[in-house]
Design a protein around this motif. Structure first.
Motif, PDB file in Angstrom:
ATOM      1  N   ILE A  71       5.947  44.464  -9.928  1.00  0.00           N
ATOM      2  CA  ILE A  71       5.969  44.461  -8.469  1.00  0.00           C
ATOM      3  C   ILE A  71       6.486  45.812  -8.001  1.00  0.00           C
ATOM      4  O   ILE A  71       7.588  46.232  -8.371  1.00  0.00           O
ATOM      5  N   ILE A  72       5.688  46.489  -7.205  1.00  0.00           N
ATOM      6  CA  ILE A  72       6.077  47.779  -6.633  1.00  0.00           C
ATOM      7  C   ILE A  72       6.857  47.541  -5.341  1.00  0.00           C
ATOM      8  O   ILE A  72       7.854  48.189  -5.075  1.00  0.00           O
ATOM      9  N   HIS A  73       6.372  46.601  -4.545  1.00  0.00           N
ATOM     10  CA  HIS A  73       7.033  46.213  -3.291  1.00  0.00           C
ATOM     11  C   HIS A  73       6.782  44.726  -3.078  1.00  0.00           C
ATOM     12  O   HIS A  73       5.641  44.283  -3.117  1.00  0.00           O
ATOM     13  N   LYS A  74       7.817  43.958  -2.886  1.00  0.00           N
ATOM     14  CA  LYS A  74       7.706  42.503  -2.765  1.00  0.00           C
ATOM     15  C   LYS A  74       6.984  42.061  -1.496  1.00  0.00           C
ATOM     16  O   LYS A  74       6.305  41.045  -1.487  1.00  0.00           O
ATOM     17  N   GLY A  75       7.138  42.814  -0.403  1.00  0.00           N
ATOM     18  CA  GLY A  75       6.555  42.400   0.872  1.00  0.00           C
ATOM     19  C   GLY A  75       7.476  41.429   1.590  1.00  0.00           C
ATOM     20  O   GLY A  75       8.603  41.177   1.150  1.00  0.00           O
ATOM     21  N   GLN A  76       6.993  40.887   2.689  1.00  0.00           N
ATOM     22  CA  GLN A  76       7.823  39.958   3.460  1.00  0.00           C
ATOM     23  C   GLN A  76       6.964  38.974   4.244  1.00  0.00           C
ATOM     24  O   GLN A  76       5.767  39.121   4.324  1.00  0.00           O
ATOM     25  N   TYR A  83      -6.636  32.458   2.129  1.00  0.00           N
ATOM     26  CA  TYR A  83      -7.557  33.581   2.281  1.00  0.00           C
ATOM     27  C   TYR A  83      -6.672  34.788   2.517  1.00  0.00           C
ATOM     28  O   TYR A  83      -5.606  34.676   3.132  1.00  0.00           O
ATOM     29  N   LEU A  84      -7.112  35.920   2.026  1.00  0.00           N
ATOM     30  CA  LEU A  84      -6.278  37.107   2.171  1.00  0.00           C
ATOM     31  C   LEU A  84      -7.131  38.348   2.313  1.00  0.00           C
ATOM     32  O   LEU A  84      -8.309  38.357   2.006  1.00  0.00           O
ATOM     33  N   ARG A  85      -6.485  39.363   2.822  1.00  0.00           N
ATOM     34  CA  ARG A  85      -7.080  40.702   2.843  1.00  0.00           C
ATOM     35  C   ARG A  85      -6.223  41.554   1.921  1.00  0.00           C
ATOM     36  O   ARG A  85      -5.002  41.577   2.060  1.00  0.00           O
ATOM     37  N   ALA A  86      -6.875  42.236   0.989  1.00  0.00           N
ATOM     38  CA  ALA A  86      -6.139  43.045   0.020  1.00  0.00           C
ATOM     39  C   ALA A  86      -6.876  44.347  -0.237  1.00  0.00           C
ATOM     40  O   ALA A  86      -8.094  44.374  -0.346  1.00  0.00           O
ATOM     41  N   ASN A 146       3.028  39.289   2.273  1.00  0.00           N
ATOM     42  CA  ASN A 146       2.375  40.274   3.136  1.00  0.00           C
ATOM     43  C   ASN A 146       3.009  41.643   2.970  1.00  0.00           C
ATOM     44  O   ASN A 146       4.237  41.767   2.989  1.00  0.00           O
ATOM     45  N   GLY A 147       2.183  42.661   2.827  1.00  0.00           N
ATOM     46  CA  GLY A 147       2.680  44.027   2.688  1.00  0.00           C
ATOM     47  C   GLY A 147       3.135  44.374   1.281  1.00  0.00           C
ATOM     48  O   GLY A 147       3.519  45.507   1.018  1.00  0.00           O
ATOM     49  N   GLU A 190      -2.558  45.869  -3.059  1.00  0.00           N
ATOM     50  CA  GLU A 190      -1.680  45.812  -1.894  1.00  0.00           C
ATOM     51  C   GLU A 190      -2.155  44.636  -1.036  1.00  0.00           C
ATOM     52  O   GLU A 190      -3.307  44.616  -0.591  1.00  0.00           O
ATOM     53  N   LEU A 191      -1.293  43.671  -0.847  1.00  0.00           N
ATOM     54  CA  LEU A 191      -1.627  42.490  -0.052  1.00  0.00           C
ATOM     55  C   LEU A 191      -1.425  42.839   1.428  1.00  0.00           C
ATOM     56  O   LEU A 191      -0.296  42.957   1.890  1.00  0.00           O
ATOM     57  N   LEU A 192      -2.515  43.029   2.127  1.00  0.00           N
ATOM     58  CA  LEU A 192      -2.445  43.450   3.521  1.00  0.00           C
ATOM     59  C   LEU A 192      -2.114  42.309   4.464  1.00  0.00           C
ATOM     60  O   LEU A 192      -1.356  42.479   5.412  1.00  0.00           O
ATOM     61  N   GLU A 193      -2.710  41.136   4.179  1.00  0.00           N
ATOM     62  CA  GLU A 193      -2.499  40.013   5.092  1.00  0.00           C
ATOM     63  C   GLU A 193      -2.841  38.699   4.419  1.00  0.00           C
ATOM     64  O   GLU A 193      -3.872  38.595   3.760  1.00  0.00           O
ATOM     65  N   VAL A 194      -1.985  37.727   4.585  1.00  0.00           N
ATOM     66  CA  VAL A 194      -2.264  36.361   4.143  1.00  0.00           C
ATOM     67  C   VAL A 194      -2.761  35.609   5.355  1.00  0.00           C
ATOM     68  O   VAL A 194      -2.094  35.562   6.387  1.00  0.00           O
TER      69      VAL A 194
END
Length: 156
Positions: A61-66, A75-78, A117-118, A150-154
């Motif tokens: 994991i580079i960045h966990k997100g929030q 569904y997600l945008r990545a 996210n993020g 990179e998980l842009l949006e859930v």
């Protein structure tokens, strides 16, 4: 890291040369991918941020997100880049189109649940959690896959 890349290049060239006599078209590729993954694990064995799961998925994991956490029906945008062990890219996305997590390979389905996210994660997916023993488009059977995601949006 350069030493590791040189080692892989030499190994690839050697196996390609030797595979001309091999009846099993993908036998050498399978061995190369398994060895590459074992070398990766050995290289990172003292890195507490490099995780190997029970299933065999390796990730960092580079960045966990929030905030929003994906689940299997999400569904997600990545934004991602997928590479072979040789470093050659086979797929990428800018993350403009939503996709169902359930429509991805098993390694993604397991790995993406580790971030929010993020978040950003490096996934090293053994062939049995990827496309397995069958080819998929340009991806040969027995391919270990490397993804920078990179998980842009859930979109739950």
């Amino acid at each position: 890291m350069r030493y590791f890349q040189k080692y892989i290049l030499i190994l690839v060239i050697s196996l390609l040369f030797l595979s001309a006599c091999d009846e099993d078209k993908y036998g050498d590729w399978k061995i190369l991918n398994e060895q590459w993954l074992e070398n990766l694990k050995e290289t990172h064995k003292n890195d507490p941020d490099f995780i190997v799961t029970e299933s065999g998925l390796c990730y960092k994991i580079i960045h966990k997100g929030q905030h929003a956490t994906p689940y299997s029906g999400s569904y997600l945008r990545a934004r991602y880049t997928g590479k072979y062990i040789t470093g050659k890219s086979f797929d990428s996305s800018a993350g403009t189109q939503p996709m169902p997590l359930s429509g991805t390979v098993q390694g993604w389905q397991e790995g993406i649940l580790k971030i929010k996210n993020g978040g950003r994660i490096l996934l090293y997916i053994p062939y049995d959690l990827g496309y397995g023993t069958k080819a998929s488009g340009a991806i040969p059977p027995y391919s270990t896959l490397e993804f920078d995601v990179e998980l842009l949006e859930v979109l739950n």
